[in-house]
Design a protein around this motif. Structure first.
Motif, PDB file in Angstrom:
ATOM      1  N   SER A   1       0.811  -1.223   0.000  1.00  0.00           N
ATOM      2  CA  SER A   1       0.000   0.000   0.000  1.00  0.00           C
ATOM      3  C   SER A   1       0.841   1.267   0.000  1.00  0.00           C
ATOM      4  O   SER A   1       0.338   2.357  -0.293  1.00  0.00           O
ATOM      5  CB  SER A   1      -0.946   0.007   1.203  1.00  0.00           C
ATOM      6  OG  SER A   1      -0.213  -0.003   2.421  1.00  0.00           O
TER       7      SER A   1
ATOM      8  N   GLN B   1       1.169   1.393  -6.550  1.00  0.00           N
ATOM      9  CA  GLN B   1       0.009   2.269  -6.481  1.00  0.00           C
ATOM     10  C   GLN B   1      -0.263   2.922  -7.839  1.00  0.00           C
ATOM     11  O   GLN B   1      -1.413   3.107  -8.231  1.00  0.00           O
ATOM     12  CB  GLN B   1       0.193   3.322  -5.379  1.00  0.00           C
ATOM     13  CG  GLN B   1       0.229   2.724  -3.977  1.00  0.00           C
ATOM     14  CD  GLN B   1      -0.913   1.732  -3.737  1.00  0.00           C
ATOM     15  OE1 GLN B   1      -2.090   2.085  -3.848  1.00  0.00           O
ATOM     16  NE2 GLN B   1      -0.566   0.490  -3.400  1.00  0.00           N
ATOM     17  N   ARG B   2       0.807   3.244  -8.560  1.00  0.00           N
ATOM     18  CA  ARG B   2       0.620   3.773  -9.922  1.00  0.00           C
ATOM     19  C   ARG B   2       0.008   2.710 -10.830  1.00  0.00           C
ATOM     20  O   ARG B   2      -0.871   3.009 -11.652  1.00  0.00           O
ATOM     21  CB  ARG B   2       1.959   4.231 -10.514  1.00  0.00           C
ATOM     22  CG  ARG B   2       2.570   5.461  -9.880  1.00  0.00           C
ATOM     23  CD  ARG B   2       3.631   6.078 -10.788  1.00  0.00           C
ATOM     24  NE  ARG B   2       4.639   5.118 -11.233  1.00  0.00           N
ATOM     25  CZ  ARG B   2       5.760   4.848 -10.568  1.00  0.00           C
ATOM     26  NH1 ARG B   2       6.011   5.459  -9.410  1.00  0.00           N
ATOM     27  NH2 ARG B   2       6.631   3.977 -11.042  1.00  0.00           N
TER      28      ARG B   2
ATOM     29  N   GLY C   1      -1.925   0.177  -9.985  1.00  0.00           N
ATOM     30  CA  GLY C   1      -3.333   0.007  -9.642  1.00  0.00           C
ATOM     31  C   GLY C   1      -4.200   1.113 -10.216  1.00  0.00           C
ATOM     32  O   GLY C   1      -5.308   0.870 -10.706  1.00  0.00           O
ATOM     33  N   GLN C   2      -3.682   2.332 -10.154  1.00  0.00           N
ATOM     34  CA  GLN C   2      -4.429   3.476 -10.680  1.00  0.00           C
ATOM     35  C   GLN C   2      -4.594   3.369 -12.194  1.00  0.00           C
ATOM     36  O   GLN C   2      -5.686   3.575 -12.740  1.00  0.00           O
ATOM     37  CB  GLN C   2      -3.688   4.777 -10.333  1.00  0.00           C
ATOM     38  CG  GLN C   2      -4.398   6.054 -10.773  1.00  0.00           C
ATOM     39  CD  GLN C   2      -5.687   6.299 -10.012  1.00  0.00           C
ATOM     40  OE1 GLN C   2      -5.790   5.980  -8.840  1.00  0.00           O
ATOM     41  NE2 GLN C   2      -6.681   6.860 -10.696  1.00  0.00           N
TER      42      GLN C   2
ATOM     43  N   SER D   1      -8.147   2.297  -9.403  1.00  0.00           N
ATOM     44  CA  SER D   1      -7.554   2.181  -8.069  1.00  0.00           C
ATOM     45  C   SER D   1      -7.663   0.712  -7.681  1.00  0.00           C
ATOM     46  O   SER D   1      -8.481  -0.034  -8.236  1.00  0.00           O
ATOM     47  CB  SER D   1      -8.273   3.066  -7.040  1.00  0.00           C
ATOM     48  OG  SER D   1      -9.531   2.500  -6.703  1.00  0.00           O
ATOM     49  N   TRP D   2      -6.859   0.294  -6.734  1.00  0.00           N
ATOM     50  CA  TRP D   2      -6.920  -1.098  -6.289  1.00  0.00           C
ATOM     51  C   TRP D   2      -8.257  -1.407  -5.633  1.00  0.00           C
ATOM     52  O   TRP D   2      -8.689  -2.558  -5.605  1.00  0.00           O
ATOM     53  CB  TRP D   2      -5.772  -1.394  -5.318  1.00  0.00           C
ATOM     54  CG  TRP D   2      -4.433  -1.487  -5.977  1.00  0.00           C
ATOM     55  CD1 TRP D   2      -3.382  -0.646  -5.802  1.00  0.00           C
ATOM     56  CD2 TRP D   2      -4.006  -2.470  -6.931  1.00  0.00           C
ATOM     57  NE1 TRP D   2      -2.314  -1.024  -6.584  1.00  0.00           N
ATOM     58  CE2 TRP D   2      -2.676  -2.153  -7.278  1.00  0.00           C
ATOM     59  CE3 TRP D   2      -4.613  -3.573  -7.517  1.00  0.00           C
ATOM     60  CZ2 TRP D   2      -1.945  -2.916  -8.194  1.00  0.00           C
ATOM     61  CZ3 TRP D   2      -3.877  -4.333  -8.430  1.00  0.00           C
ATOM     62  CH2 TRP D   2      -2.571  -4.010  -8.755  1.00  0.00           C
ATOM     63  N   GLU D   3      -8.913  -0.381  -5.101  1.00  0.00           N
ATOM     64  CA  GLU D   3     -10.211  -0.595  -4.468  1.00  0.00           C
ATOM     65  C   GLU D   3     -11.264  -1.070  -5.466  1.00  0.00           C
ATOM     66  O   GLU D   3     -12.294  -1.635  -5.080  1.00  0.00           O
ATOM     67  CB  GLU D   3     -10.694   0.693  -3.785  1.00  0.00           C
ATOM     68  CG  GLU D   3      -9.962   1.058  -2.500  1.00  0.00           C
ATOM     69  CD  GLU D   3      -8.551   1.572  -2.739  1.00  0.00           C
ATOM     70  OE1 GLU D   3      -8.264   2.001  -3.887  1.00  0.00           O
ATOM     71  OE2 GLU D   3      -7.733   1.527  -1.801  1.00  0.00           O
ATOM     72  N   GLN D   4     -11.004  -0.846  -6.750  1.00  0.00           N
ATOM     73  CA  GLN D   4     -11.956  -1.252  -7.779  1.00  0.00           C
ATOM     74  C   GLN D   4     -11.863  -2.740  -8.133  1.00  0.00           C
ATOM     75  O   GLN D   4     -12.709  -3.252  -8.870  1.00  0.00           O
ATOM     76  CB  GLN D   4     -11.726  -0.417  -9.058  1.00  0.00           C
ATOM     77  CG  GLN D   4     -11.873   1.076  -8.862  1.00  0.00           C
ATOM     78  CD  GLN D   4     -13.241   1.461  -8.338  1.00  0.00           C
ATOM     79  OE1 GLN D   4     -14.258   0.986  -8.856  1.00  0.00           O
ATOM     80  NE2 GLN D   4     -13.271   2.299  -7.314  1.00  0.00           N
TER      81      GLN D   4
END
Length: 344
Positions: A74, A80-81, A83-84, A89-92
């Motif tokens: 995280s 993080q890039r 995932g975006q 985003s990783w939350e998706q």
């Protein structure tokens, strides 16, 4: 078909090929030198090594384990890039859905079906949906780093079979093999997972279990080569003996246009490794700096004679095919895939 139609079709095919992400998948059973190979390939210009993406979802996205750079997932700017760029985003990412797909299509027992020339429409939809999660990560990593080649060292043959169905992945496979007796011995050793916050150890298998898994994985990659996927088999022992020559050869297989000086990070019995962002894998992924390259032959003395004979008997057909037995010991026929697939 008119000349104009033919030209248009050729042009469309060329555009489609350019839009595909080039993925080099390192396959084979664990403890066969796959992490070493990934680290060496990862030093080449134009290559981005990602580690074992098959484990990224649970260990990193859910478990927030440590990236090879030393930061937790995280807090790793690279991931993080990715995932975006890949998902917004990783939350998706619907991890529950992904795990359900994995259980449905990405298991060793499904390989005979995945190896077919055609899939039933319903199965094809599930396989391509599953592969799309990986394709998005590969594409994002290639664009982020401007890499020509993405390396995934997930190893599992079933995942390679799933990826072959993705229209957006230009898949090439490096099939790493090692003497089954050395592999079986290595699986009995206790190895800590430094990235685990709870002090977990890497999985261990009995020699018999390791032998059956060795059979299943290696036989599966032999079949994959007959399904139109470019597969290059490389022996662990050869990597250790001639690392620079092997990596140069594999660089060409990966489609890289390199010069001799690009391999200067490999010397006589050593290699210089830079930092990486491998998501999961052997603890060696954390190593930075000069490492020795030497054969791990402890099994030749430490593996009990009875265990050695048992592993040799269970794996004899493929041991012979890969050149690990004397001519008089080697069998003539390779086992059929269905005879050696382990019911995982």
């Amino acid at each position: 078909m008119s000349e104009g139609s033919v030209s248009a079709k050729i042009a469309d095919t060329a555009v489609e090929s350019e839009n595909r992400v080039k993925v080099v998948f390192i396959g084979g059973l664990g403890r066969s030198g796959t992490t070493l190979l990934e680290r060496l390939l990862g030093q080449l210009p134009g290559v981005v090594p990602l580690g074992e993406i098959t484990h990224l979802w649970e260990r990193d996205l859910v478990g927030n384990e440590m990236c090879a750079c030393g930061a937790t997932f995280s807090h790793c700017e690279f991931w993080q890039r990715i995932g975006q760029r890949a998902f917004g985003s990783w939350e998706q990412v619907d991890v529950e859905r992904l795990n359900a797909l994995k259980a449905t299509v990405d298991r060793t027992r499904h390989i005979p079906a995945l190896a077919a020339k055609r899939l039933a429409p319903a199965q094809h939809q599930l396989v391509t949906e599953y592969a799309e999660y990986f394709e998005k990560i590969y594409t994002a990593a290639a664009k982020d780093t401007r890499a020509q080649v993405v390396v995934d060292s997930s190893k599992h043959a079933s995942l390679a079979y799933c990826l072959r169905w993705s229209p957006k992945i230009d898949l090439r496979v490096l099939h790493v093999v090692r003497d089954s007796r050395g592999v079986a011995y290595s699986w009995t050793k206790k190895v800590a997972r430094p990235e685990s916050p709870t002090g977990d150890q890497m999985t261990r298998y009995s020699p018999a279990k390791a032998a059956m898994l060795w059979n299943a994985q290696n036989a599966a990659f032999s079949l994959l080569a007959r399904r139109g996927v470019p597969v290059r088999r490389v022996r662990y022992e050869r990597i250790i003996q001639r690392p620079r020559k092997v990596i140069a050869s594999l660089g060409r297989f990966c489609g890289l246009d390199l010069v001799e000086s690009d391999y200067n990070f490999i010397g006589d019995g050593w290699a210089d490794l830079g930092p990486s962002h491998s998501a999961a894998g052997n603890p060696m992924r954390f190593t930075v700096g000069r490492i020795p390259i030497y054969p791990d032959e402890a099994w030749t003395e430490d593996l009990p004679d009875g265990t050695r004979r048992m592993v040799s008997t269970l794996t004899r057909p493929l041991l012979g095919r890969y050149g690990y037995l004397d001519d008089e010991e080697a069998p003539v026929d390779e086992p059929v895939l269905e005879e050696v697939i382990a019911r995982d």
